[in-house]
Write a protein that holds these residues in place. Structure first.
Motif, mmCIF file in Angstrom:
data_model
loop_
_atom_site.group_PDB
_atom_site.id
_atom_site.type_symbol
_atom_site.label_atom_id
_atom_site.label_comp_id
_atom_site.label_asym_id
_atom_site.label_seq_id
_atom_site.Cartn_x
_atom_site.Cartn_y
_atom_site.Cartn_z
ATOM 1 N N GLN A 2 0.821 -1.137 -0.080
ATOM 2 C CA GLN A 2 0.026 0.012 0.070
ATOM 3 C C GLN A 2 0.831 1.381 -0.049
ATOM 4 O O GLN A 2 1.645 1.268 0.740
ATOM 5 C CB GLN A 2 -1.003 0.171 1.348
ATOM 6 C CG GLN A 2 -1.725 1.270 1.165
ATOM 7 C CD GLN A 2 -2.872 0.939 2.442
ATOM 8 O OE1 GLN A 2 -3.271 0.029 2.670
ATOM 9 N NE2 GLN A 2 -3.424 2.209 3.020
ATOM 10 N N ARG A 170 -12.534 -3.692 -1.501
ATOM 11 C CA ARG A 170 -11.178 -3.705 -0.706
ATOM 12 C C ARG A 170 -10.218 -3.327 -1.828
ATOM 13 O O ARG A 170 -8.821 -3.340 -1.457
ATOM 14 C CB ARG A 170 -10.880 -5.164 -0.300
ATOM 15 C CG ARG A 170 -11.957 -5.788 0.459
ATOM 16 C CD ARG A 170 -12.037 -4.833 1.829
ATOM 17 N NE ARG A 170 -10.880 -4.736 2.575
ATOM 18 C CZ ARG A 170 -10.761 -4.003 3.566
ATOM 19 N NH1 ARG A 170 -11.463 -2.987 3.837
ATOM 20 N NH2 ARG A 170 -9.423 -4.132 4.139
ATOM 21 N N ASP A 171 -10.386 -3.105 -3.051
ATOM 22 C CA ASP A 171 -9.579 -2.624 -3.852
ATOM 23 C C ASP A 171 -10.022 -1.811 -5.013
ATOM 24 O O ASP A 171 -11.362 -1.560 -5.078
ATOM 25 C CB ASP A 171 -8.676 -3.794 -4.754
ATOM 26 C CG ASP A 171 -9.467 -4.838 -5.389
ATOM 27 O OD1 ASP A 171 -10.703 -4.490 -5.827
ATOM 28 O OD2 ASP A 171 -9.455 -6.173 -5.036
ATOM 29 N N PHE A 172 -9.203 -1.180 -6.046
ATOM 30 C CA PHE A 172 -9.731 -0.127 -6.864
ATOM 31 C C PHE A 172 -10.721 -1.003 -7.868
ATOM 32 O O PHE A 172 -11.722 -0.501 -8.341
ATOM 33 C CB PHE A 172 -8.775 0.296 -7.665
ATOM 34 C CG PHE A 172 -8.871 1.188 -8.835
ATOM 35 C CD1 PHE A 172 -9.600 2.548 -8.655
ATOM 36 C CD2 PHE A 172 -9.019 0.883 -10.207
ATOM 37 C CE1 PHE A 172 -10.020 3.255 -9.746
ATOM 38 C CE2 PHE A 172 -9.468 1.805 -11.251
ATOM 39 C CZ PHE A 172 -9.887 2.863 -10.845
ATOM 40 N N ALA A 175 -14.201 -1.076 -6.339
ATOM 41 C CA ALA A 175 -14.620 0.086 -6.354
ATOM 42 C C ALA A 175 -15.045 0.634 -7.587
ATOM 43 O O ALA A 175 -16.206 1.128 -7.723
ATOM 44 C CB ALA A 175 -13.815 1.143 -5.647
ATOM 45 N N CYS A 225 -12.832 5.729 -5.194
ATOM 46 C CA CYS A 225 -11.850 5.251 -6.448
ATOM 47 C C CYS A 225 -10.673 6.095 -6.036
ATOM 48 O O CYS A 225 -9.501 5.548 -6.468
ATOM 49 C CB CYS A 225 -12.668 5.501 -7.600
ATOM 50 S SG CYS A 225 -13.782 4.100 -7.937
ATOM 51 N N TYR A 227 -9.405 7.313 -3.481
ATOM 52 C CA TYR A 227 -8.478 6.755 -2.260
ATOM 53 C C TYR A 227 -7.861 5.383 -2.879
ATOM 54 O O TYR A 227 -6.698 5.574 -2.418
ATOM 55 C CB TYR A 227 -9.566 6.482 -1.230
ATOM 56 C CG TYR A 227 -8.897 5.469 -0.222
ATOM 57 C CD1 TYR A 227 -8.118 5.775 0.788
ATOM 58 C CD2 TYR A 227 -9.057 4.016 -0.461
ATOM 59 C CE1 TYR A 227 -7.461 5.125 1.748
ATOM 60 C CE2 TYR A 227 -8.332 2.953 0.716
ATOM 61 C CZ TYR A 227 -7.686 3.687 1.547
ATOM 62 O OH TYR A 227 -6.928 2.677 2.686
ATOM 63 N N PHE A 228 -8.344 4.573 -3.495
ATOM 64 C CA PHE A 228 -7.615 3.448 -3.835
ATOM 65 C C PHE A 228 -6.495 3.793 -4.929
ATOM 66 O O PHE A 228 -5.344 3.039 -4.915
ATOM 67 C CB PHE A 228 -8.513 2.393 -4.393
ATOM 68 C CG PHE A 228 -9.273 1.705 -3.551
ATOM 69 C CD1 PHE A 228 -8.606 0.675 -2.630
ATOM 70 C CD2 PHE A 228 -10.804 1.577 -3.351
ATOM 71 C CE1 PHE A 228 -9.181 -0.146 -1.538
ATOM 72 C CE2 PHE A 228 -11.447 0.906 -2.295
ATOM 73 C CZ PHE A 228 -10.833 0.096 -1.539
ATOM 74 N N GLY A 232 -4.265 2.697 -2.317
ATOM 75 C CA GLY A 232 -4.769 1.415 -2.326
ATOM 76 C C GLY A 232 -3.961 0.489 -3.026
ATOM 77 O O GLY A 232 -4.148 -0.834 -3.054
ATOM 78 N N GLN A 233 -3.200 0.976 -3.860
ATOM 79 C CA GLN A 233 -2.515 -0.176 -4.880
ATOM 80 C C GLN A 233 -1.362 0.605 -5.510
ATOM 81 O O GLN A 233 -0.574 1.704 -5.130
ATOM 82 C CB GLN A 233 -3.487 -0.182 -6.187
ATOM 83 C CG GLN A 233 -3.842 0.931 -6.831
ATOM 84 C CD GLN A 233 -4.489 0.811 -8.066
ATOM 85 O OE1 GLN A 233 -4.887 -0.214 -8.462
ATOM 86 N NE2 GLN A 233 -4.731 1.719 -9.013
ATOM 87 N N THR A 238 -1.578 4.790 -9.493
ATOM 88 C CA THR A 238 -0.958 5.407 -8.285
ATOM 89 C C THR A 238 0.369 5.880 -8.496
ATOM 90 O O THR A 238 0.626 7.021 -8.006
ATOM 91 C CB THR A 238 -0.698 4.018 -7.310
ATOM 92 O OG1 THR A 238 -2.005 3.434 -7.051
ATOM 93 C CG2 THR A 238 -0.196 4.509 -5.876
#
Length: 393
Positions: A2, A170-172, A175, A225, A227-228, A232-233, A238
């Protein structure tokens, strides 16, 4: 692995500042054009009226930012004992103290001082219980209880379902899939819902369908979305929004802003709401990569920090601005556009001052009270010390 969040997320407060200013602009426009604040019927310039009215979408910007920060906070507190009970305690004491004081000012004070009647019991209890967004009848008089209470009801409704959302997404990819599915359902079912109201008041039903949580949920999902993507990834998205090319980031930021400028000129369709949500999500991502100094300023961050109080008190300050301008007969001397500008300046200045006071006197102590309650509950749940062990030592 993360992505590690930055220690300071100043751009979040700046976005909240933009949101509350937008909301104030929209209500100042209504004062001029709908509520005859100038003492007579008035119309602002078409372009100014249109953009000011769309300042109401600041509420959706609040929703995007709220969803992102809720996921960020819940992720940090994962594994905390009784984490969801603590979550609800924190959320309640974040919202309720200031909200109930606003209820006393906007609803109870006129009853006591002017003899006005209380709103219907359903509206009153629905608003105070933060469930006014689940019944059209409660929504009708919600502004008589606390102005703007509908959006706080939507926010609190999202808090109710948040643990399920957090555990399910729990992940993009999940979401984003949820965003696409719910967005498609909302867009396609809107005409049928509006065309077949189950109540006699079709206009009220259309307003209800617009504001209730299922229709606003894609806006929250835009924030999730974001946030991830940020935290989150470790994929290409990212990496781009952490260390990508700044010129490309600026181009995407401009695209988000351009969307906000173009959509009001193209359509009045309520479903355009979702374009605003997507634009806000993109702008949020870009500001994380590059918190532009012309936007993420100390004053704007302060306005964002006090934005919840500001949301509740700006209605009062708009009335103060109206009375002050009436004393100098501004409605007789200024054009509608100039009167709108004067209203915004006076109301915004007063809102910042008053909201700063209520933030420190109400919000901060309220949140501290919630923290103390969590600590007391944790202390009660802690096992009692073994007396035998104490005696031996």
């Amino acid at each position: 692995m993360q992505a590690r969040p930055r220690v300071q997320l100043d751009f979040i407060d700046a976005l909240r500042g933009v949101a509350i200013i937008g909301v104030l602009l929209s209500h100042a426009q209504r004062n001029v054009e709908m509520y005859q604040a100038m003492g007579h019927q008035a119309s602002m310039s078409g372009w100014l009226s249109r953009y000011a009215a769309q300042g109401a979408r600041g509420v959706q910007l609040f929703f995007v930012v709220s969803a992102l920060t809720l996921f960020l906070s819940a992720g940090k507190r994962g594994g905390e004992p009784h984490e969801w009970l603590n979550f609800y305690i924190r959320r309640f004491f974040r919202i309720a103290p200031m909200f109930y004081i606003a209820f006393g000012v906007y609803c109870l004070a006129p009853v006591v001082m002017k003899g006005q009647a209380l709103p219907p019991p359903g509206t009153l209890l629905g608003t105070l219980g933060f469930i006014n967004g689940w019944n059209p009848a409660w929504l009708l008089g919600a502004n008589d209880v606390v102005p703007g209470g509908w959006s706080i009801g939507v926010e609190m409704s999202f808090y109710i379902v948040f643990p399920l959302v957090f555990l399910a997404l729990r992940d993009f990819p999940k979401a984003f899939a949820a965003l696409c599915v719910i967005l498609l359902i909302d867009v396609l079912t809107w005409p049928a819902l509006v065309a077949h109201p189950p109540i006699a008041d079709g206009d009220l039903w259309e307003r209800f369908v617009f504001v209730w949580l299922p229709n606003q949920l894609p806006i929250f999902l835009c924030g999730i979305c974001a946030y991830f993507i940020l935290f989150g990834q470790t994929g290409a998205l990212t990496r781009f929004f952490h260390e990508g090319d700044r010129r490309a980031n600026a181009a995407l930021f401009a695209l988000g802003v351009l969307t906000l400028l173009v959509v009001p000129q193209l359509t009045d369709d309520p479903r355009a709401l979702f374009l605003y949500g997507l634009a806000f999500g993109l702008i949020t991502l870009c500001l994380y990569r590059q918190p532009y100094r012309w936007l993420v300023t100390v004053p704007m961050r302060h306005i964002g920090k006090i934005s919840f109080s500001g949301y509740l008190v700006h209605f009062f300050m708009l009335q103060v601005a109206r009375k002050l301008l009436a004393r100098v007969h501004a409605g007789d001397h200024l054009s509608p556009d100039m009167y709108f500008g004067a209203t915004v300046v006076v109301a915004l200045a007063g809102t910042v001052v008053l909201a700063t006071i209520t933030y420190h006197l109400v919000e901060v102590p309220g949140q501290a009270l919630g923290k103390r309650l969590i600590q007391r509950l944790a202390a009660r749940r802690a096992p009692a010390p073994d007396r035998t062990t104490i005696q031996r030592t």
